[in-house]
Design a protein around this motif. Structure first.
Motif, PDB file in Angstrom:
ATOM      1  N   GLU A   1      58.910 -16.615  -5.510  1.00  0.00           N
ATOM      2  CA  GLU A   1      58.760 -15.911  -4.248  1.00  0.00           C
ATOM      3  C   GLU A   1      59.341 -14.519  -4.438  1.00  0.00           C
ATOM      4  O   GLU A   1      60.383 -14.353  -5.063  1.00  0.00           O
ATOM      5  CB  GLU A   1      59.500 -16.632  -3.126  1.00  0.00           C
ATOM      6  N   GLY A   2      58.661 -13.532  -3.879  1.00  0.00           N
ATOM      7  CA  GLY A   2      59.124 -12.156  -4.000  1.00  0.00           C
ATOM      8  C   GLY A   2      60.164 -11.835  -2.940  1.00  0.00           C
ATOM      9  O   GLY A   2      60.857 -12.705  -2.430  1.00  0.00           O
ATOM     10  N   ARG A   3      60.252 -10.590  -2.585  1.00  0.00           N
ATOM     11  CA  ARG A   3      61.245 -10.163  -1.605  1.00  0.00           C
ATOM     12  C   ARG A   3      60.854 -10.596  -0.204  1.00  0.00           C
ATOM     13  O   ARG A   3      59.680 -10.796   0.090  1.00  0.00           O
ATOM     14  CB  ARG A   3      61.475  -8.666  -1.671  1.00  0.00           C
TER      15      ARG A   3
ATOM     16  N   VAL B   1      54.654 -19.750   6.503  1.00  0.00           N
ATOM     17  CA  VAL B   1      54.104 -20.819   5.658  1.00  0.00           C
ATOM     18  C   VAL B   1      52.698 -21.184   6.120  1.00  0.00           C
ATOM     19  O   VAL B   1      51.759 -21.261   5.332  1.00  0.00           O
ATOM     20  CB  VAL B   1      55.033 -22.058   5.678  1.00  0.00           C
ATOM     21  N   THR B   2      52.549 -21.413   7.424  1.00  0.00           N
ATOM     22  CA  THR B   2      51.235 -21.807   7.952  1.00  0.00           C
ATOM     23  C   THR B   2      50.392 -20.617   8.375  1.00  0.00           C
ATOM     24  O   THR B   2      49.216 -20.770   8.661  1.00  0.00           O
ATOM     25  CB  THR B   2      51.413 -22.742   9.161  1.00  0.00           C
TER      26      THR B   2
ATOM     27  N   ALA C   1      61.541 -12.816   6.363  1.00  0.00           N
ATOM     28  CA  ALA C   1      61.028 -14.057   5.773  1.00  0.00           C
ATOM     29  C   ALA C   1      60.157 -13.710   4.571  1.00  0.00           C
ATOM     30  O   ALA C   1      59.633 -12.596   4.467  1.00  0.00           O
ATOM     31  CB  ALA C   1      60.226 -14.845   6.801  1.00  0.00           C
ATOM     32  N   TYR C   2      60.003 -14.674   3.681  1.00  0.00           N
ATOM     33  CA  TYR C   2      59.062 -14.502   2.581  1.00  0.00           C
ATOM     34  C   TYR C   2      57.664 -14.823   3.101  1.00  0.00           C
ATOM     35  O   TYR C   2      57.454 -15.803   3.810  1.00  0.00           O
ATOM     36  CB  TYR C   2      59.394 -15.429   1.411  1.00  0.00           C
ATOM     37  N   THR C   3      56.721 -13.992   2.744  1.00  0.00           N
ATOM     38  CA  THR C   3      55.329 -14.247   3.085  1.00  0.00           C
ATOM     39  C   THR C   3      54.436 -13.708   1.986  1.00  0.00           C
ATOM     40  O   THR C   3      54.800 -12.757   1.286  1.00  0.00           O
ATOM     41  CB  THR C   3      54.944 -13.611   4.439  1.00  0.00           C
TER      42      THR C   3
END
Length: 136
Positions: free
Chosen positions: A93-95, A106-107, A121-123
């Motif tokens: 996962e990146g920044r 997530v969804t 958040a990570y996206t």
């Protein structure tokens, strides 16, 4: 004394020597001095006794932290026979970036009406990654 280096060989080019000095009192001031103990030669045909200082390096023996940096290590023995480089893979996962407070990264769904606030958040949503690139 600690740190003395005696050179007794005849050389025709630069001879780089390394001297390591362990210090006990970290944070104190130290004086480093290079002194040539032999007299200068009066004749150019004699051995040259020039001394020069090349560099100084301080090595700190304290643990260093690198927050927000992921590292990985692959360890092998010299007796292992590799015909090629081993494959190394993982899930990364990146920044973290700013996303709307009602967004589930997530969804990729929104719940309710957005109140104008953000959360970190990570996206992998390119819209929010692009927004982060523009802001930063």
């Amino acid at each position: 004394p600690v740190g003395w280096l005696h050179l007794h060989e005849k050389i025709t080019s630069n001879a780089v020597r390394e001297v390591r000095i362990k210090v006990d009192r970290i944070g104190d001031t130290y004086d480093l001095r290079v002194t040539k103990l032999t007299a200068d030669s009066d004749s150019f045909a004699d051995d040259r006794t020039d001394v020069s200082w090349e560099s100084f390096q301080e090595i700190k023996a304290e643990p260093m932290r690198f927050p927000h940096l992921a590292t990985a290590r692959l360890k092998g023995r010299a007796s292992d026979q590799f015909s090629s480089l081993p494959t190394f893979q993982g899930v990364y996962e990146g920044r973290t970036v700013k996303v709307p407070s009602n967004y589930d990264p997530v969804t990729r769904n929104y719940t309710g009406v957005w109140d104008g606030t953000w959360k970190q958040a990570y996206t992998n949503n390119p819209a929010y990654i692009g927004y982060d690139l523009v802001e930063n």
